[in-house]
Design a protein around this motif. Structure first.
Motif, PDB file in Angstrom:
ATOM      1  N   THR A  72       0.940  -1.277  -0.069  1.00 47.51           N
ATOM      2  CA  THR A  72       0.086   0.080  -0.053  1.00 47.51           C
ATOM      3  C   THR A  72       0.846   1.166  -0.122  1.00 47.51           C
ATOM      4  O   THR A  72       1.812   1.325   0.548  1.00 47.51           O
ATOM      5  CB  THR A  72      -0.897   0.087   0.993  1.00 47.51           C
ATOM      6  N   LYS A  73       0.521   2.291  -0.938  1.00 48.07           N
ATOM      7  CA  LYS A  73       1.329   3.305  -0.961  1.00 48.07           C
ATOM      8  C   LYS A  73       1.248   4.208   0.386  1.00 48.07           C
ATOM      9  O   LYS A  73       0.144   4.574   0.633  1.00 48.07           O
ATOM     10  CB  LYS A  73       0.836   4.247  -2.170  1.00 48.07           C
ATOM     11  N   TRP A  74       2.401   4.722   0.807  1.00 45.56           N
ATOM     12  CA  TRP A  74       2.241   5.578   2.056  1.00 45.56           C
ATOM     13  C   TRP A  74       2.529   7.155   1.310  1.00 45.56           C
ATOM     14  O   TRP A  74       2.835   7.305   0.155  1.00 45.56           O
ATOM     15  CB  TRP A  74       3.573   5.242   2.727  1.00 45.56           C
ATOM     16  N   PRO A  75       2.013   8.146   2.208  1.00 42.64           N
ATOM     17  CA  PRO A  75       2.257   9.497   2.054  1.00 42.64           C
ATOM     18  C   PRO A  75       3.826   9.711   1.943  1.00 42.64           C
ATOM     19  O   PRO A  75       4.449   8.973   2.636  1.00 42.64           O
ATOM     20  CB  PRO A  75       1.478  10.273   2.845  1.00 42.64           C
ATOM     21  N   ILE A 271       3.542  -2.754  16.986  1.00 41.60           N
ATOM     22  CA  ILE A 271       2.081  -2.631  16.550  1.00 41.60           C
ATOM     23  C   ILE A 271       1.900  -3.052  15.097  1.00 41.60           C
ATOM     24  O   ILE A 271       0.884  -3.133  14.276  1.00 41.60           O
ATOM     25  CB  ILE A 271       0.675  -2.084  16.944  1.00 41.60           C
ATOM     26  N   GLY A 272       3.127  -2.611  14.280  1.00 40.22           N
ATOM     27  CA  GLY A 272       3.259  -2.484  12.876  1.00 40.22           C
ATOM     28  C   GLY A 272       4.185  -3.594  12.342  1.00 40.22           C
ATOM     29  O   GLY A 272       4.863  -4.342  13.121  1.00 40.22           O
ATOM     30  N   GLY A 308       3.884   3.852  11.380  1.00 38.58           N
ATOM     31  CA  GLY A 308       3.532   5.008  10.875  1.00 38.58           C
ATOM     32  C   GLY A 308       4.962   6.091  10.473  1.00 38.58           C
ATOM     33  O   GLY A 308       4.804   7.247  10.132  1.00 38.58           O
ATOM     34  N   THR A 309       6.204   5.546  10.890  1.00 39.50           N
ATOM     35  CA  THR A 309       7.282   6.271  10.485  1.00 39.50           C
ATOM     36  C   THR A 309       8.007   5.862   9.310  1.00 39.50           C
ATOM     37  O   THR A 309       8.223   7.010   8.434  1.00 39.50           O
ATOM     38  CB  THR A 309       8.246   6.044  11.755  1.00 39.50           C
ATOM     39  N   ILE A 310       8.220   4.730   9.354  1.00 32.87           N
ATOM     40  CA  ILE A 310       9.109   4.209   8.005  1.00 32.87           C
ATOM     41  C   ILE A 310       8.343   3.031   7.433  1.00 32.87           C
ATOM     42  O   ILE A 310       7.810   1.959   8.327  1.00 32.87           O
ATOM     43  CB  ILE A 310      10.578   4.031   8.465  1.00 32.87           C
ATOM     44  N   GLN A 311       8.094   2.954   5.923  1.00 32.04           N
ATOM     45  CA  GLN A 311       7.487   1.770   5.588  1.00 32.04           C
ATOM     46  C   GLN A 311       8.195   0.543   5.241  1.00 32.04           C
ATOM     47  O   GLN A 311       9.471   0.645   4.627  1.00 32.04           O
ATOM     48  CB  GLN A 311       6.700   1.949   4.193  1.00 32.04           C
ATOM     49  N   ARG A 317      -0.088   3.177   5.979  1.00 36.11           N
ATOM     50  CA  ARG A 317       0.739   3.747   6.865  1.00 36.11           C
ATOM     51  C   ARG A 317      -0.333   3.762   8.224  1.00 36.11           C
ATOM     52  O   ARG A 317       0.074   3.821   9.194  1.00 36.11           O
ATOM     53  CB  ARG A 317       0.948   5.448   6.463  1.00 36.11           C
ATOM     54  N   ASP A 318      -1.688   4.028   8.133  1.00 28.58           N
ATOM     55  CA  ASP A 318      -2.527   4.079   9.201  1.00 28.58           C
ATOM     56  C   ASP A 318      -3.246   2.850   9.718  1.00 28.58           C
ATOM     57  O   ASP A 318      -4.002   2.708  10.581  1.00 28.58           O
ATOM     58  CB  ASP A 318      -3.674   5.108   8.975  1.00 28.58           C
ATOM     59  N   ASP A 319      -3.022   1.699   8.894  1.00 31.25           N
ATOM     60  CA  ASP A 319      -3.590   0.534   9.130  1.00 31.25           C
ATOM     61  C   ASP A 319      -3.493  -0.188  10.463  1.00 31.25           C
ATOM     62  O   ASP A 319      -4.319  -0.481  11.131  1.00 31.25           O
ATOM     63  CB  ASP A 319      -3.159  -0.441   8.335  1.00 31.25           C
ATOM     64  N   PRO A 320      -2.233   0.061  11.199  1.00 31.80           N
ATOM     65  CA  PRO A 320      -1.911  -0.411  12.510  1.00 31.80           C
ATOM     66  C   PRO A 320      -2.992   0.170  13.399  1.00 31.80           C
ATOM     67  O   PRO A 320      -3.547  -0.583  14.398  1.00 31.80           O
ATOM     68  CB  PRO A 320      -0.322  -0.170  12.651  1.00 31.80           C
TER      69      PRO A 320
END
Length: 352
Positions: A72-75, A271-272, A308-311, A317-320
């Protein structure tokens, strides 16, 4: 970045990349250059392992993952309002810097977990996973740092550039599991190593190193040659659990903690980096498992990190955070009890 570059970056981050020189020679010779010690229930004389657990995946599985469905593409960036922490806190305050980096201010001491202020989690500065949020505390606004808890050697947790900066400005003590002291020796930091089940006194508190289900590496030649672990802080104002990375492992990282260390005031849990599950489940718990572990630990409050910091993996990004809220709602737990902190968020943990 092309697919080959992505694979190379992922391989290096996950300890599947090409290592050179002394490390590769040592591995071929069956020699651990980081740690020499007796065989134990989690060390075979060359490598550490998870007792009755699962070993890390190999390159074939990495290839299957990275050539499968696109992440999934992150911002490209997320706005951050950096915190300006107090110099000292006598009770307990936790500030999110980003990923697994937290500032724990407790009983007058300032503690950093897995400190990373670099722009990338990578062995090189020009490629690899790049942060989309600035650090939640500007490095120059850090209070005096007394202690660093360093959970394992992966690049998103052990950043030598940041450790050298901390040495130059703060000169903290580093507590870390066996073998990691050899990797960070060039930073000049004072280091004390702990095996699972060992404890050490720090100021008026105790730090305990506990098992979790993960692994460590800086390249293909040193896989699992340094130990990974979680930390329990027992202090006069409460007990804090910090896990940098873990698979749920049937709940074993959480069992008996409350019985051994008393009521846990705050559990800081990953959690990610959990998707796809077939690749990540053994080493990275998902938010639902984190909530189960939180309940097993008996902790009063939970802090979700490693998101939410690095993919690093496929989830958005917000899924967790969304999945954490769903898991809490399903169990009837108030969302304010277990929070997924954004960079710059500050939480004065309520008293028990």
């Amino acid at each position: 970045m092309n697919r080959r570059s992505v694979l190379r970056s992922a391989a290096a981050l996950l300890g599947l990349g090409t290592a050179g020189g002394a490390a590769a020679t040592a591995a071929r010779a069956g020699h651990n250059r980081y740690y020499q010690g007796p065989v134990s229930d989690h060390f075979d004389g060359l490598r550490f392992f998870n007792p009755e657990g699962s070993p890390p995946k190999g390159f074939k599985d990495l290839w299957r993952w990275r050539t499968g469905p696109a992440p999934t593409k992150w911002p490209e960036s997320i706005p951050v309002t950096p915190a300006r922490p107090a110099t000292r806190v006598q009770d307990l305050t936790i500030t999110m810097v980003g990923h697994a980096t937290m500032l724990i201010q407790i009983q007058g001491k300032n503690i950093l977990t897995d400190p990373v202020w670099s722009d990338r989690a990578s062995p090189v500065s020009f490629a690899g996973p790049q942060r989309v949020t600035a650090p939640g505390i500007a490095f120059e606004n850090l209070p005096p740092i007394d202690l660093v808890l360093l959970s394992h050697s992966h690049y998103d947790h052990m950043d030598l550039t940041t450790l050298k900066r901390l040495k130059a400005v703060h000169n903290p003590l580093v507590l870390t599991p066996l073998g990691n002291d050899a990797i960070i020796a060039g930073t000049g930091l004072r280091t004390e190593v702990l095996d699972w089940g060992q404890s050490t006194a720090f100021s008026k508190m105790w730090v305990h190193c506990e098992p979790c289900h993960h692994w460590g590496a800086r390249g293909i030649a040193d896989r699992s040659m340094s130990l990974w672990g979680s930390f329990v802080l027992t202090t006069g104002v409460g007990t804090v659990l910090f896990i940098g990375d873990t698979g749920f492992d049937q709940g074993r990282p959480y069992r008996d903690l409350a019985q051994r260390f008393g009521p846990i005031r705050a559990a800081i849990l990953p959690i990610g980096a959990y998707d796809p599950r077939w690749f990540m489940a053994d080493q990275h718990q998902n938010p639902d498992e984190a909530v189960t572990g939180f309940q097993m630990s008996g902790a009063a409050y939970g802090v979700g990190h490693h998101w939410g910091t690095i993919q690093l993996t496929n989830e958005g990004r917000d899924d967790p955070r969304t999945a954490l809220h769903a898991a809490l709602d399903q169990r009837g737990i108030d969302r304010q009890v277990f929070r997924a902190l954004e960079a710059g968020d500050v939480w004065d943990i309520p008293k028990l």
